[in-house]
Design a protein around this motif. Structure first.
Motif, short mmCIF file in Angstrom:
data_model
loop_
_atom_site.label_atom_id
_atom_site.label_comp_id
_atom_site.label_asym_id
_atom_site.label_seq_id
_atom_site.Cartn_x
_atom_site.Cartn_y
_atom_site.Cartn_z
N ARG A 1 32.30 -52.24 -85.56
CA ARG A 1 32.80 -51.19 -84.65
C ARG A 1 31.68 -50.73 -83.75
N ALA A 2 32.07 -50.02 -82.71
CA ALA A 2 31.09 -49.35 -81.86
C ALA A 2 31.57 -47.94 -81.58
N ALA A 3 30.65 -46.99 -81.52
CA ALA A 3 30.93 -45.61 -81.12
C ALA A 3 30.04 -45.30 -79.94
N LEU A 4 30.64 -44.93 -78.81
CA LEU A 4 29.86 -44.81 -77.58
C LEU A 4 30.59 -43.94 -76.57
N PRO A 5 29.87 -43.41 -75.57
CA PRO A 5 30.54 -42.64 -74.52
C PRO A 5 31.49 -43.54 -73.73
N ALA A 6 32.61 -42.97 -73.29
CA ALA A 6 33.60 -43.76 -72.55
C ALA A 6 32.98 -44.44 -71.34
N SER A 7 31.99 -43.79 -70.73
CA SER A 7 31.37 -44.34 -69.52
C SER A 7 30.59 -45.63 -69.78
N GLN A 8 30.27 -45.90 -71.06
CA GLN A 8 29.46 -47.08 -71.39
C GLN A 8 30.30 -48.29 -71.78
N VAL A 9 31.61 -48.10 -71.95
CA VAL A 9 32.43 -49.14 -72.59
C VAL A 9 32.36 -50.46 -71.83
N ARG A 10 32.49 -50.42 -70.51
CA ARG A 10 32.57 -51.66 -69.76
C ARG A 10 31.28 -52.47 -69.88
N ASP A 11 30.14 -51.82 -69.65
CA ASP A 11 28.87 -52.54 -69.77
C ASP A 11 28.61 -52.99 -71.21
N PHE A 12 29.01 -52.16 -72.16
CA PHE A 12 28.81 -52.50 -73.57
C PHE A 12 29.47 -53.83 -73.91
N ARG A 13 30.68 -54.01 -73.42
CA ARG A 13 31.42 -55.24 -73.77
C ARG A 13 30.68 -56.49 -73.30
N SER A 14 29.94 -56.36 -72.22
CA SER A 14 29.10 -57.48 -71.77
C SER A 14 27.83 -57.58 -72.60
#
Length: 446
Positions: free
Chosen positions: A218-231
Protein backbone atom coordinates in the motif's frame (compact mmCIF):
# COMPACT_ATOMS: atom_id res chain seq x y z
CA UNK A 1 19.81 -11.35 49.70
CA UNK A 2 19.23 -7.95 48.13
CA UNK A 3 18.68 -7.61 44.41
CA UNK A 4 20.99 -5.72 42.11
CA UNK A 5 19.94 -2.57 40.33
CA UNK A 6 19.75 -3.07 36.57
CA UNK A 7 22.49 -1.35 34.62
CA UNK A 8 21.52 2.02 33.14
CA UNK A 9 23.02 1.10 29.80
CA UNK A 10 22.97 -2.06 27.74
CA UNK A 11 26.58 -1.42 26.89
CA UNK A 12 26.47 -0.41 23.20
CA UNK A 13 29.47 1.91 22.92
CA UNK A 14 28.02 3.64 19.84
CA UNK A 15 24.99 4.89 21.81
CA UNK A 16 26.20 4.60 25.41
CA UNK A 17 23.36 6.54 27.02
CA UNK A 18 20.64 4.28 25.56
CA UNK A 19 19.55 0.77 26.37
CA UNK A 20 19.34 -0.78 29.82
CA UNK A 21 20.54 -3.95 31.49
CA UNK A 22 18.87 -6.39 33.86
CA UNK A 23 15.86 -7.36 31.74
CA UNK A 24 14.60 -8.18 28.25
CA UNK A 25 11.33 -6.80 26.93
CA UNK A 26 8.68 -9.22 25.61
CA UNK A 27 6.06 -6.69 24.53
CA UNK A 28 5.08 -3.02 24.40
CA UNK A 29 1.45 -2.01 24.51
CA UNK A 30 1.19 1.70 23.71
CA UNK A 31 -2.05 3.65 24.08
CA UNK A 32 -1.49 7.13 22.66
CA UNK A 33 -3.70 10.18 22.30
CA UNK A 34 -2.29 12.86 20.02
CA UNK A 35 -3.61 16.31 19.13
CA UNK A 36 -2.01 17.56 15.93
CA UNK A 37 -2.67 21.29 16.36
CA UNK A 38 -1.13 21.55 19.80
CA UNK A 39 1.44 18.72 19.37
CA UNK A 40 0.14 17.20 22.61
CA UNK A 41 0.80 13.53 23.32
CA UNK A 42 -0.77 11.65 26.22
CA UNK A 43 0.37 8.06 26.58
CA UNK A 44 0.17 4.92 28.60
CA UNK A 45 2.84 2.28 28.01
CA UNK A 46 2.44 -1.25 29.31
CA UNK A 47 5.77 -3.05 29.09
CA UNK A 48 6.08 -6.77 29.78
CA UNK A 49 9.65 -7.88 30.46
CA UNK A 50 11.65 -10.73 31.95
CA UNK A 51 14.34 -10.05 34.54
CA UNK A 52 17.80 -11.41 33.68
CA UNK A 53 18.97 -10.78 37.25
CA UNK A 54 17.36 -9.89 40.57
CA UNK A 55 16.21 -6.26 40.35
CA UNK A 56 15.76 -3.80 43.17
CA UNK A 57 15.81 -1.03 40.53
CA UNK A 58 15.65 -0.86 36.74
CA UNK A 59 15.71 1.87 34.10
CA UNK A 60 13.85 2.75 30.91
CA UNK A 61 14.78 5.28 28.24
CA UNK A 62 12.38 8.24 28.03
CA UNK A 63 13.26 11.73 26.87
CA UNK A 64 11.59 15.01 27.77
CA UNK A 65 7.98 13.86 28.27
CA UNK A 66 6.56 14.17 31.79
CA UNK A 67 5.83 11.03 33.81
CA UNK A 68 2.62 11.06 35.87
CA UNK A 69 2.50 7.55 37.33
CA UNK A 70 4.53 4.32 37.36
CA UNK A 71 3.39 0.93 38.60
CA UNK A 72 5.03 -2.50 38.57
CA UNK A 73 2.90 -5.65 38.57
CA UNK A 74 -0.16 -3.55 39.37
CA UNK A 75 1.38 -1.85 42.41
CA UNK A 76 2.50 1.76 42.48
CA UNK A 77 6.30 1.90 42.25
CA UNK A 78 8.13 2.44 45.53
CA UNK A 79 9.58 5.48 43.84
CA UNK A 80 10.81 6.65 40.47
CA UNK A 81 13.09 9.36 39.17
CA UNK A 82 13.12 10.80 35.67
CA UNK A 83 16.25 12.68 34.62
CA UNK A 84 18.68 12.94 31.72
CA UNK A 85 16.64 10.69 29.44
CA UNK A 86 16.33 7.87 31.99
CA UNK A 87 13.29 6.75 33.99
CA UNK A 88 14.66 4.95 37.05
CA UNK A 89 12.09 2.75 38.81
CA UNK A 90 12.27 1.16 42.28
CA UNK A 91 9.51 -1.49 42.43
CA UNK A 92 7.65 -1.88 45.72
CA UNK A 93 8.67 -5.54 45.73
CA UNK A 94 12.02 -6.70 44.40
CA UNK A 95 11.83 -8.61 41.10
CA UNK A 96 13.48 -12.03 41.22
CA UNK A 97 15.85 -13.28 38.55
CA UNK A 98 13.91 -14.90 35.70
CA UNK A 99 10.55 -13.43 36.68
CA UNK A 100 8.20 -11.83 34.18
CA UNK A 101 7.06 -8.37 35.28
CA UNK A 102 4.75 -5.69 33.91
CA UNK A 103 5.48 -1.96 34.07
CA UNK A 104 2.80 0.69 33.43
CA UNK A 105 3.94 4.24 32.72
CA UNK A 106 1.53 7.14 32.24
CA UNK A 107 3.10 10.17 30.61
CA UNK A 108 2.37 13.26 28.52
CA UNK A 109 3.88 16.33 26.94
CA UNK A 110 4.88 17.96 23.68
CA UNK A 111 7.12 15.42 21.93
CA UNK A 112 10.09 16.72 20.02
CA UNK A 113 13.04 15.16 18.27
CA UNK A 114 16.15 14.48 20.31
CA UNK A 115 19.47 16.01 19.35
CA UNK A 116 22.09 13.41 18.50
CA UNK A 117 25.44 13.17 16.70
CA UNK A 118 23.39 12.07 13.66
CA UNK A 119 20.92 14.96 13.67
CA UNK A 120 17.45 15.19 15.18
CA UNK A 121 15.81 11.81 15.83
CA UNK A 122 12.38 10.55 16.85
CA UNK A 123 8.94 12.17 16.93
CA UNK A 124 8.87 15.27 14.72
CA UNK A 125 6.11 17.59 13.58
CA UNK A 126 5.58 18.00 9.86
CA UNK A 127 3.86 21.05 8.38
CA UNK A 128 0.62 19.11 8.88
CA UNK A 129 1.15 15.84 10.71
CA UNK A 130 3.91 13.73 12.23
CA UNK A 131 6.91 11.70 11.14
CA UNK A 132 8.78 9.34 13.46
CA UNK A 133 12.33 8.45 12.37
CA UNK A 134 14.25 6.95 15.28
CA UNK A 135 17.40 5.27 13.96
CA UNK A 136 19.48 4.76 15.97
CA UNK A 137 18.30 6.32 19.24
CA UNK A 138 15.06 8.32 18.85
CA UNK A 139 12.43 5.89 20.17
CA UNK A 140 12.55 7.40 23.67
CA UNK A 141 11.10 10.66 22.32
CA UNK A 142 7.65 9.06 22.27
CA UNK A 143 7.53 6.00 24.54
CA UNK A 144 9.47 4.54 27.49
CA UNK A 145 11.59 1.68 26.23
CA UNK A 146 14.77 -0.35 26.31
CA UNK A 147 16.28 1.51 23.39
CA UNK A 148 18.79 -1.07 22.16
CA UNK A 149 18.68 -2.78 18.73
CA UNK A 150 19.25 -6.22 20.23
CA UNK A 151 16.13 -6.19 22.44
CA UNK A 152 13.30 -6.99 20.01
CA UNK A 153 9.68 -7.29 21.18
CA UNK A 154 6.05 -7.56 20.11
CA UNK A 155 4.13 -4.27 19.75
CA UNK A 156 0.51 -3.22 19.94
CA UNK A 157 0.08 0.47 19.15
CA UNK A 158 -3.21 2.31 19.68
CA UNK A 159 -3.39 5.92 18.48
CA UNK A 160 -6.32 8.30 18.81
CA UNK A 161 -6.08 11.49 16.79
CA UNK A 162 -8.14 14.01 14.82
CA UNK A 163 -10.35 12.35 12.21
CA UNK A 164 -9.13 14.06 9.03
CA UNK A 165 -5.74 12.44 9.58
CA UNK A 166 -4.65 9.02 8.38
CA UNK A 167 -2.38 7.03 10.70
CA UNK A 168 0.22 4.45 9.70
CA UNK A 169 2.04 2.38 12.33
CA UNK A 170 3.82 -0.96 12.38
CA UNK A 171 2.01 -4.20 11.78
CA UNK A 172 -1.54 -5.13 10.92
CA UNK A 173 -4.36 -2.60 11.28
CA UNK A 174 -6.58 -4.46 13.74
CA UNK A 175 -9.34 -1.86 14.07
CA UNK A 176 -10.27 1.71 13.24
CA UNK A 177 -13.21 3.43 14.86
CA UNK A 178 -14.41 7.02 14.78
CA UNK A 179 -16.19 8.74 17.64
CA UNK A 180 -17.20 12.39 17.24
CA UNK A 181 -14.26 14.16 15.58
CA UNK A 182 -11.58 11.66 16.60
CA UNK A 183 -10.49 8.28 15.26
CA UNK A 184 -8.76 5.46 17.13
CA UNK A 185 -6.40 3.21 15.18
CA UNK A 186 -5.06 -0.07 16.58
CA UNK A 187 -2.02 -1.80 15.04
CA UNK A 188 -0.45 -5.12 16.01
CA UNK A 189 3.12 -6.03 15.09
CA UNK A 190 3.53 -9.69 15.97
CA UNK A 191 7.03 -10.07 14.50
CA UNK A 192 9.75 -9.10 16.98
CA UNK A 193 10.80 -5.48 16.40
CA UNK A 194 13.65 -3.25 17.59
CA UNK A 195 12.69 0.06 19.20
CA UNK A 196 14.32 2.15 16.47
CA UNK A 197 12.01 0.54 13.88
CA UNK A 198 8.80 1.40 15.75
CA UNK A 199 7.00 4.28 14.07
CA UNK A 200 3.87 6.40 13.80
CA UNK A 201 3.13 8.46 10.68
CA UNK A 202 0.24 10.93 10.70
CA UNK A 203 -0.94 13.01 7.75
CA UNK A 204 -3.86 13.91 5.52
CA UNK A 205 -3.11 10.97 3.28
CA UNK A 206 -4.88 9.10 0.51
CA UNK A 207 -4.36 5.33 0.52
CA UNK A 208 -3.48 3.41 -2.65
CA UNK A 209 -3.71 -0.37 -2.84
CA UNK A 210 -0.66 -1.31 -4.91
CA UNK A 211 -0.56 -5.11 -4.89
CA UNK A 212 -1.93 -8.14 -3.09
CA UNK A 213 0.68 -10.73 -4.12
CA UNK A 214 3.26 -11.90 -3.23
CA UNK A 215 2.88 -9.29 -0.50
CA UNK A 216 0.15 -6.76 0.27
CA UNK A 217 1.58 -3.38 -0.71
CA UNK A 218 0.00 0.00 0.00
CA UNK A 219 0.91 3.65 -0.16
CA UNK A 220 -0.25 6.56 2.01
CA UNK A 221 0.41 9.95 0.46
CA UNK A 222 -1.03 13.41 -0.23
CA UNK A 223 -3.55 13.42 -3.09
CA UNK A 224 -1.31 15.86 -4.99
CA UNK A 225 1.47 13.23 -5.17
CA UNK A 226 -0.57 10.33 -6.55
CA UNK A 227 0.12 10.83 -10.25
CA UNK A 228 3.89 11.18 -9.94
CA UNK A 229 4.00 8.40 -7.34
CA UNK A 230 2.52 5.90 -9.78
CA UNK A 231 5.43 6.56 -12.11
CA UNK A 232 8.19 6.75 -9.50
CA UNK A 233 7.10 3.62 -7.62
CA UNK A 234 5.69 1.84 -10.66
CA UNK A 235 8.40 -0.83 -10.58
CA UNK A 236 8.32 -1.51 -6.83
CA UNK A 237 6.23 -4.63 -7.47
CA UNK A 238 8.99 -5.97 -9.74
CA UNK A 239 11.57 -5.17 -7.06
CA UNK A 240 9.50 -7.11 -4.54
CA UNK A 241 9.40 -10.16 -6.82
CA UNK A 242 13.15 -9.94 -7.47
CA UNK A 243 14.06 -9.59 -3.80
CA UNK A 244 11.75 -12.43 -2.76
CA UNK A 245 13.52 -14.60 -5.34
CA UNK A 246 17.04 -13.57 -4.33
CA UNK A 247 16.64 -13.07 -0.56
CA UNK A 248 13.80 -15.43 0.33
CA UNK A 249 10.19 -14.71 1.36
CA UNK A 250 9.26 -11.19 2.42
CA UNK A 251 9.51 -11.30 6.24
CA UNK A 252 6.38 -9.35 7.30
CA UNK A 253 2.64 -9.29 6.73
CA UNK A 254 2.63 -6.28 4.40
CA UNK A 255 4.58 -3.30 3.12
CA UNK A 256 3.45 0.33 3.24
CA UNK A 257 5.15 3.30 1.64
CA UNK A 258 4.40 6.74 3.14
CA UNK A 259 5.15 9.94 1.21
CA UNK A 260 5.08 13.03 3.42
CA UNK A 261 3.93 16.42 2.18
CA UNK A 262 7.30 17.80 3.34
CA UNK A 263 10.73 17.20 1.79
CA UNK A 264 13.03 14.82 3.69
CA UNK A 265 16.80 14.70 3.47
CA UNK A 266 16.78 10.91 3.18
CA UNK A 267 14.06 8.24 3.19
CA UNK A 268 13.46 6.39 6.46
CA UNK A 269 12.96 2.67 7.02
CA UNK A 270 10.72 1.22 9.72
CA UNK A 271 9.48 -2.33 10.15
CA UNK A 272 7.04 -3.02 7.32
CA UNK A 273 7.08 0.68 6.34
CA UNK A 274 9.27 3.08 4.36
CA UNK A 275 8.87 6.85 4.49
CA UNK A 276 9.82 9.14 1.61
CA UNK A 277 9.69 12.92 1.31
CA UNK A 278 7.84 14.92 -1.31
CA UNK A 279 11.25 15.56 -2.92
CA UNK A 280 11.63 11.84 -3.67
CA UNK A 281 8.59 11.95 -5.96
CA UNK A 282 9.33 13.72 -9.23
CA UNK A 283 7.43 11.69 -11.87
CA UNK A 284 10.75 10.72 -13.49
CA UNK A 285 11.88 7.84 -11.26
CA UNK A 286 14.65 10.10 -10.00
CA UNK A 287 14.79 8.28 -6.65
CA UNK A 288 14.19 4.73 -7.87
CA UNK A 289 17.42 3.40 -6.35
CA UNK A 290 16.12 4.59 -2.96
CA UNK A 291 12.86 2.71 -3.53
CA UNK A 292 14.94 -0.46 -3.89
CA UNK A 293 17.20 0.44 -0.96
CA UNK A 294 14.36 0.96 1.51
CA UNK A 295 12.53 -2.18 0.39
CA UNK A 296 15.68 -4.26 0.87
CA UNK A 297 15.91 -3.05 4.48
CA UNK A 298 12.83 -5.12 5.28
CA UNK A 299 15.12 -8.15 5.05
CA UNK A 300 18.43 -6.54 6.02
CA UNK A 301 17.94 -4.38 9.09
CA UNK A 302 14.32 -5.02 9.99
CA UNK A 303 13.99 -8.80 10.01
CA UNK A 304 17.74 -9.28 10.52
CA UNK A 305 18.67 -6.50 12.96
CA UNK A 306 22.23 -5.74 14.08
CA UNK A 307 22.91 -7.11 17.56
CA UNK A 308 24.78 -3.86 18.25
CA UNK A 309 25.37 -0.78 16.09
CA UNK A 310 28.93 -1.90 15.30
CA UNK A 311 27.37 -4.28 12.73
CA UNK A 312 25.47 -1.62 10.80
CA UNK A 313 27.15 -2.52 7.51
CA UNK A 314 24.91 -5.63 7.59
CA UNK A 315 22.02 -3.16 7.12
CA UNK A 316 23.48 -0.58 4.80
CA UNK A 317 25.96 -2.56 2.72
CA UNK A 318 23.23 -5.08 1.89
CA UNK A 319 20.64 -2.40 1.08
CA UNK A 320 23.12 -0.56 -1.14
CA UNK A 321 24.02 -3.80 -2.94
CA UNK A 322 20.30 -4.39 -3.45
CA UNK A 323 20.17 -1.11 -5.41
CA UNK A 324 22.83 -2.55 -7.73
CA UNK A 325 20.98 -5.87 -8.06
CA UNK A 326 17.84 -4.00 -9.09
CA UNK A 327 19.84 -1.90 -11.58
CA UNK A 328 21.26 -5.09 -13.09
CA UNK A 329 17.82 -6.71 -13.29
CA UNK A 330 16.09 -3.68 -14.81
CA UNK A 331 18.52 -2.97 -17.63
CA UNK A 332 20.72 -0.40 -15.92
CA UNK A 333 24.43 -0.73 -15.12
CA UNK A 334 25.43 -4.15 -13.80
CA UNK A 335 26.45 -4.73 -10.19
CA UNK A 336 30.04 -5.11 -11.42
CA UNK A 337 29.87 -1.70 -13.13
CA UNK A 338 28.42 -0.12 -9.99
CA UNK A 339 31.17 -1.75 -7.89
CA UNK A 340 33.88 -0.42 -10.19
CA UNK A 341 32.46 3.13 -10.16
CA UNK A 342 32.01 3.10 -6.38
CA UNK A 343 35.56 1.80 -5.94
CA UNK A 344 37.00 4.61 -8.05
CA UNK A 345 35.15 7.16 -5.91
CA UNK A 346 36.26 5.54 -2.65
CA UNK A 347 39.88 5.48 -3.85
CA UNK A 348 39.86 9.27 -3.93
CA UNK A 349 38.46 9.67 -0.40
CA UNK A 350 39.98 9.37 3.06
CA UNK A 351 40.70 5.76 4.04
CA UNK A 352 39.96 5.87 7.74
CA UNK A 353 36.83 3.71 7.90
CA UNK A 354 36.86 0.16 9.32
CA UNK A 355 33.71 -1.49 8.00
CA UNK A 356 33.39 -4.06 10.80
CA UNK A 357 33.66 -1.37 13.50
CA UNK A 358 33.20 2.09 11.95
CA UNK A 359 32.58 3.93 15.22
CA UNK A 360 29.57 6.16 15.90
CA UNK A 361 30.92 9.09 13.87
CA UNK A 362 31.10 7.08 10.64
CA UNK A 363 28.26 4.57 11.06
CA UNK A 364 26.09 6.40 8.51
CA UNK A 365 28.96 7.50 6.25
CA UNK A 366 28.28 6.88 2.55
CA UNK A 367 31.65 5.11 2.30
CA UNK A 368 30.29 2.40 4.63
CA UNK A 369 27.33 1.82 2.30
CA UNK A 370 29.48 1.62 -0.83
CA UNK A 371 32.37 -0.37 0.62
CA UNK A 372 29.88 -2.80 2.16
CA UNK A 373 28.20 -3.28 -1.20
CA UNK A 374 31.55 -3.83 -2.97
CA UNK A 375 32.46 -6.43 -0.33
CA UNK A 376 29.27 -8.34 -1.05
CA UNK A 377 29.92 -8.15 -4.78
CA UNK A 378 33.38 -9.64 -4.30
CA UNK A 379 31.94 -12.45 -2.17
CA UNK A 380 29.47 -13.07 -5.00
CA UNK A 381 32.35 -13.26 -7.50
CA UNK A 382 34.24 -15.64 -5.23
CA UNK A 383 31.31 -17.97 -4.57
CA UNK A 384 29.50 -17.75 -7.91
CA UNK A 385 25.89 -16.65 -8.29
CA UNK A 386 24.18 -19.88 -7.26
CA UNK A 387 26.10 -20.24 -4.00
CA UNK A 388 25.99 -16.50 -3.21
CA UNK A 389 22.23 -16.16 -3.45
CA UNK A 390 21.75 -19.43 -1.61
CA UNK A 391 23.95 -17.91 1.11
CA UNK A 392 21.68 -14.83 1.28
CA UNK A 393 18.51 -16.94 1.45
CA UNK A 394 20.02 -19.13 4.17
CA UNK A 395 21.14 -16.02 6.07
CA UNK A 396 17.65 -14.47 6.03
CA UNK A 397 15.93 -17.77 6.83
CA UNK A 398 18.10 -18.88 9.75
CA UNK A 399 18.12 -15.41 11.34
CA UNK A 400 14.54 -14.40 10.51
CA UNK A 401 13.31 -11.78 13.04
CA UNK A 402 16.57 -12.13 14.95
CA UNK A 403 19.77 -10.25 15.79
CA UNK A 404 22.89 -10.68 13.67
CA UNK A 405 26.64 -10.05 13.79
CA UNK A 406 29.42 -9.76 11.22
CA UNK A 407 31.15 -12.88 12.57
CA UNK A 408 27.98 -14.91 12.07
CA UNK A 409 27.73 -13.81 8.44
CA UNK A 410 31.38 -14.61 7.75
CA UNK A 411 31.02 -18.04 9.35
CA UNK A 412 27.98 -18.83 7.23
CA UNK A 413 29.62 -17.55 4.05
CA UNK A 414 32.61 -19.84 4.48
CA UNK A 415 30.30 -22.88 4.45
CA UNK A 416 29.33 -21.98 0.86
CA UNK A 417 32.94 -21.61 -0.32
CA UNK A 418 35.24 -24.10 -2.03
CA UNK A 419 38.13 -22.25 -0.37
CA UNK A 420 36.97 -21.07 3.07
CA UNK A 421 40.36 -19.51 3.89
CA UNK A 422 40.23 -17.33 0.77
CA UNK A 423 36.77 -16.06 1.72
CA UNK A 424 37.94 -15.31 5.26
CA UNK A 425 40.91 -13.41 3.83
CA UNK A 426 38.60 -11.41 1.55
CA UNK A 427 36.40 -10.39 4.49
CA UNK A 428 39.43 -9.50 6.63
CA UNK A 429 40.86 -7.22 3.93
CA UNK A 430 37.58 -5.44 3.20
CA UNK A 431 36.03 -5.35 6.69
CA UNK A 432 38.86 -5.06 9.19
CA UNK A 433 41.38 -2.68 7.63
CA UNK A 434 40.84 1.00 6.76
CA UNK A 435 42.99 0.82 3.62
CA UNK A 436 41.09 0.09 0.44
CA UNK A 437 42.37 -3.23 -0.97
CA UNK A 438 42.90 -3.55 -4.73
CA UNK A 439 39.71 -4.35 -6.63
CA UNK A 440 40.10 -7.85 -8.12
CA UNK A 441 39.33 -8.25 -11.78
CA UNK A 442 36.03 -10.03 -12.35
CA UNK A 443 36.66 -13.70 -12.97
CA UNK A 444 34.43 -16.17 -14.75
CA UNK A 445 31.33 -17.00 -12.66
CA UNK A 446 30.77 -20.63 -11.81
Amino acid sequence: MTGHPGADTAGDPYVPSHGNGGYEVESYELDLDYRVNSNRLTGKATITAVATQALSRFSLDLDSLRVAKVSVNGRRAGRYAHRAGKLHVWPAVEIVDGAEFVVDVQYSGNPKPADSPWGELGWEELTDGVIVASQPSGAATWFPCNDHPGDKAHYRITITTDSPYHVVANGRLVSRRTKASRTTWVFDQAAPMATYLATVQIGQYEVLELASTPVTQRAALPASQVRDFRSDFGRQQDMMKLFCRLFGPYPFGGYTVVVTDDPLEIPVEAQGISVFGSNHVDGRRGAERLVAHELAHQWFGNSLTPATWQHIWLNEGFACYSEWLWSEESGGPTAAQHASRAYNRLAGLAQDLVLSDPGPELMFDDRLYKRGAITLHLVRQKLGDDAFFELLRTWTRTNRHGSVTTDAFISLATTFARDAAAVRDLFAAWLDSPELPPLPRAGRRR
